[in-house]
Each structure stands twice: as C-alpha cells, then as structure tokens.
Design an enzyme around this catalytic site. Structure first.
Site, PDB file in Angstrom:
ATOM      1  N   ILE A  41      -9.009  21.797  44.272  1.00 33.63           N
ATOM      2  CA  ILE A  41      -9.851  23.012  43.151  1.00 33.63           C
ATOM      3  C   ILE A  41      -9.889  24.419  42.935  1.00 33.63           C
ATOM      4  CG2 ILE A  41     -11.804  22.300  41.969  1.00 33.63           C
ATOM      5  CD1 ILE A  41     -12.420  19.860  43.280  1.00 33.63           C
ATOM      6  N   GLY A  42      -9.497  24.733  42.295  1.00 28.27           N
ATOM      7  CA  GLY A  42      -9.801  26.561  42.295  1.00 28.27           C
ATOM      8  C   GLY A  42      -7.808  26.963  43.046  1.00 28.27           C
ATOM      9  N   VAL A  43      -7.242  27.665  41.462  1.00 29.33           N
ATOM     10  CA  VAL A  43      -5.778  27.973  41.650  1.00 29.33           C
ATOM     11  C   VAL A  43      -6.096  29.652  42.231  1.00 29.33           C
ATOM     12  CG1 VAL A  43      -3.576  28.505  40.942  1.00 29.33           C
ATOM     13  CG2 VAL A  43      -4.729  26.396  40.557  1.00 29.33           C
ATOM     14  N   ASP A  65      -7.543  24.349  37.554  1.00 30.53           N
ATOM     15  CA  ASP A  65      -8.270  25.336  37.560  1.00 30.53           C
ATOM     16  C   ASP A  65      -8.776  25.589  35.957  1.00 30.53           C
ATOM     17  OD1 ASP A  65      -8.314  28.651  39.099  1.00 30.53           O
ATOM     18  OD2 ASP A  65      -8.645  28.319  37.695  1.00 30.53           O
ATOM     19  N   ASP A  82     -11.506  21.613  33.853  1.00 30.03           N
ATOM     20  CA  ASP A  82     -13.128  21.772  34.366  1.00 30.03           C
ATOM     21  C   ASP A  82     -13.348  21.156  35.506  1.00 30.03           C
ATOM     22  OD1 ASP A  82     -15.646  22.199  35.076  1.00 30.03           O
ATOM     23  OD2 ASP A  82     -16.255  22.513  33.316  1.00 30.03           O
ATOM     24  N   GLN A  83     -13.557  21.446  37.063  1.00 24.42           N
ATOM     25  CA  GLN A  83     -13.275  20.682  37.792  1.00 24.42           C
ATOM     26  C   GLN A  83     -15.028  20.105  37.451  1.00 24.42           C
ATOM     27  OE1 GLN A  83     -14.937  24.291  40.383  1.00 24.42           O
ATOM     28  NE2 GLN A  83     -15.741  21.967  41.504  1.00 24.42           N
ATOM     29  N   ASP A 105     -12.739  24.348  46.252  1.00 22.67           N
ATOM     30  CA  ASP A 105     -12.479  26.139  46.405  1.00 22.67           C
ATOM     31  C   ASP A 105     -12.547  26.774  44.993  1.00 22.67           C
ATOM     32  OD1 ASP A 105     -12.649  28.719  46.484  1.00 22.67           O
ATOM     33  OD2 ASP A 105     -10.490  29.429  47.594  1.00 22.67           O
ATOM     34  N   HIS A 108     -17.729  27.388  42.677  1.00 23.88           N
ATOM     35  CA  HIS A 108     -18.732  27.855  43.285  1.00 23.88           C
ATOM     36  C   HIS A 108     -20.465  27.138  43.171  1.00 23.88           C
ATOM     37  CE1 HIS A 108     -15.168  28.918  46.298  1.00 23.88           C
ATOM     38  NE2 HIS A 108     -15.424  30.131  46.044  1.00 23.88           N
TER      39      HIS A 108
END
Length: 229
Positions: A41-43, A65, A82-83, A105, A108
């Site tokens: 999660i998060g590129v 992402d 959206d995560q 990642d 946060h």
C-alpha cells in the site's frame, strides 16, 4: 543473486533512510525465492516496488496508491484506489485471493491504517506477514494521533498494541473479557522503531484456557475480581 542490501543501492527508497532494510532482510530472507503474493500500500515513486520485484524473483506483486501513476514497472500490478475504501480493496482481493506479505506504507493516517488492516487481515495467508511502516505518525495530531495522550483511542499504535493481548489471549485472567476478532489468530507482534511486523497464525492451544476450568474456578475468579475492584 543480489541480496537486499545490494539491491537497495539501485533503488534508494525511504525504507533505507528509515533503517528498515536490516529488519526486512531478517523477515524476508527465507521467502525471496518462493512463489508468494505481495501487496504494498503506497507506491510513491515506485522505488520500493522495484526493490521487491528484483528481490522476490518468483512473487506476484501488486502496489496500490490513491494517486494514479504515469509509469509502469515490469511484472508489477499498480492499481489506483483508496486504501480505506473496502469496495476498492475488494476488487484487489478478488484478483489475488490472498497474500503472503502485506506492507502498509500508505497515507500513514491512523484511520486509514486501521481500516486497511480490518479488511485485509482475513486475506492474509496463514503464517503471512502484515507490515506497517512509519508508526511515528501515530503520535502526530495531524495524522489522528497525540503527543500528549499516549492512550488516545483509535490511533494506529494503540490499535496494534491491543493485538499483543491476542497473542496470549488464553492467559487473560479477567472475567467478562470481550474477545477480540484477532484472538488466537496472531502468532507474533514485533515492534521496531517506527515499524511493526505482525505474523498471522493460529495460536497454540494452551492448558489454561477457559475450557479447562470448572464453573467453580470461574466463579471464584469473578468474586475475586469484584472484591478487588
């Protein structure tokens, strides 16, 4: 074959700056040549996905992402969403079914970390690892945390801290204990500075579980608890 320390020189991600590479190597070394499924999660700029692509030679790798990326990485699936959106996450798990490693990642923000975990944990394989990076944001007000109240509800750190009870839940000697959905499903919770590794797996059945106690023993425990409080 290059090791993680050599590969990260080519792809200088923030994971290296934060001191995570040594820790990742200790957990991932035995998995690097296995056929596994990985979700990150998060590129961001894609460097960490390139790192994993070169390190995990046989893995299926997916990155998500909230910002659509204008680049591609060979043999890596990059999805935009959206995560914390369970509808979006459902499309991801429908494609991959289950994962062996999930790395958060992403934003946060505590609420996003918790929302992702609550949805994705059931899609983590047994003995799989759920990693959450940059937990220092749990103490930042702008990310939903607090520098003053370390017991503030709904922060990512306090959400994870409660999972340590789930590792040893059968030893919980408090009457009226409300069982967590993770009780008996977490083998270990390993905290390091700003990062945590949560390993999924059924807890060993212990001798002192409630099932082995007589009603009289349980009643004595309740009376003792009421008397002390």
């Amino acid at each position: 074959m290059s090791n993680l320390f050599e590969i990260v020189k080519k792809y200088p991600t923030t994971k290296n700056k934060m001191g995570y590479i040594d820790i990742y190597d200790s957990f991932f070394n035995k998995l690097k040549d296995q056929q596994i499924d990985i979700l990150e999660i998060g590129v961001d700029d894609g460097l960490s996905l390139k790192l994993w692509r070169e390190y995990f030679t046989k893995a299926n790798i997916c990155g998500i992402d909230i910002v659509k990326k204008d680049f591609k990485i060979n043999d890596v699936d990059i999805l935009c969403g959206d995560q914390s959106d369970h509808t979006f996450l459902n499309t991801v798990v429908k494609k991959y079914n289950k994962f062996d490693i999930i790395i958060d990642d992403g934003s946060h923000f505590s609420k996003h970390i918790i929302a992702s975990f609550k949805f994705l944990f059931k899609y983590l394989n047994n003995n799989g690892l759920y990693v959450i990076e940059d937990l220092q944001t749990s103490y930042f007000p702008r990310f939903g945390g607090s520098r003053l109240n370390l017991s503030k509800k709904n922060t990512s750190m306090n959400f994870i801290k409660k999972m340590t009870d789930s590792v040893n839940y059968e030893h919980h000697d408090r009457p009226f204990y409300k069982k967590s959905p993770y009780d008996g499903m977490i083998k270990s919770v390993n905290f390091y500075q700003n990062i945590v590794f949560i390993r999924k797996g059924e807890s060993r059945k212990l001798l002192y579980s409630e099932a082995t106690k007589s009603f009289g023993e349980y009643l004595k425990k309740i009376i003792s608890y009421i008397y002390k409080n």
